[in-house]
Write a protein that holds these residues in place. Structure first.
Motif, PDB file in Angstrom:
ATOM      1  N   LYS A 258      10.806   4.557  -3.751  1.00 44.78           N
ATOM      2  CA  LYS A 258      10.019   3.338  -4.026  1.00 44.78           C
ATOM      3  C   LYS A 258      10.924   2.128  -4.218  1.00 44.78           C
ATOM      4  O   LYS A 258      10.527   0.999  -3.958  1.00 44.78           O
ATOM      5  CB  LYS A 258       9.103   3.559  -5.223  1.00 44.78           C
TER       6      LYS A 258
ATOM      7  N   ARG B 128       1.737   3.483  -3.253  1.00 48.89           N
ATOM      8  CA  ARG B 128       0.847   4.533  -3.775  1.00 48.89           C
ATOM      9  C   ARG B 128       1.238   5.931  -3.297  1.00 48.89           C
ATOM     10  O   ARG B 128       0.733   6.916  -3.802  1.00 48.89           O
ATOM     11  CB  ARG B 128      -0.594   4.253  -3.338  1.00 48.89           C
TER      12      ARG B 128
ATOM     13  N   THR C 235       0.822  -1.220   0.000  1.00 48.89           N
ATOM     14  CA  THR C 235       0.000   0.000   0.000  1.00 48.89           C
ATOM     15  C   THR C 235       0.853   1.266   0.000  1.00 48.89           C
ATOM     16  O   THR C 235       0.404   2.310  -0.457  1.00 48.89           O
ATOM     17  CB  THR C 235      -0.951   0.028   1.217  1.00 48.89           C
TER      18      THR C 235
END
Length: 187
Positions: free
Chosen positions: A119, A29, A26
């Protein structure tokens, strides 16, 4: 001293690893600014939490892989943890109410804010989860107590593979909760 079925313990740890990986997905995002946001001085950002997990997981994966590869298969399906292994697990696992025992982080696994894309830290964490998954699957035929893994923070202290894997998964759960608590502050 807790007694487990080897297959039962491995199945439980595999399930928990899958939940950790799904829970961390999650965060993909979020923007880099959100991932890098620190709620205060000395407080870790989400990316620093996962950087810490990457450091500690990679240390243990390096300890485990050569030992598990060389270990012979054993028919025994029972795993009995030591009192020290149970004690370490109880200290690291989040309590049922989500609270955790406050602990100091060793210098060797203190997170550093990555220079690269944030990320990528999360993708790297997913790769370490996959490696832990592979180790667990490979250990299904091994003696989880006889394979000894050095405890990184006290190198002369060794835990069985089963105790080490319980500790690692609980450590990942602990810090996933920490990262999840940061989400309201960054969104």
């Amino acid at each position: 001293m807790a007694v487990f079925s080897r297959q039962g313990l491995i199945t439980e740890l595999l399930d928990r690893t899958e939940l950790i990986k799904a829970g961390s997905a999650t965060f993909l995002r979020l923007t880099d600014d959100q991932l890098g946001f620190s709620p205060g001085p000395g407080a870790w950002s989400i990316v620093e939490v996962f950087s810490h997990l990457n450091l500690s997981n990679e240390i243990y994966i390096r300890y485990i892989l050569p030992r598990i590869t060389l270990a012979p298969d054993r028919p025994l399906d029972e795993f009995r943890s030591s009192w020290l292994g149970d004690w370490a697990y109880d200290k690291i696992i989040p309590r049922p109410d989500g609270s955790v025992l406050k602990m100091k982080t060793a210098k060797s696994v203190r997170p550093i804010r990555p220079n690269a894309e944030y990320k990528e830290v999360l993708y790297s964490f997913h790769r370490t989860c996959d490696a832990l998954d592979d180790i667990l699957r490979h250990s299904a035929t091994k003696d989880l107590r006889r394979i000894r893994i050095p405890f990184h923070f006290v190198p002369f202290l060794h835990f069985g593979l089963g105790e080490t894997m319980r500790f690692l998964i609980a450590h990942n759960e602990r810090h996933l909760l920490q990262a999840q608590r940061l989400v309201p502050a960054v969104t």
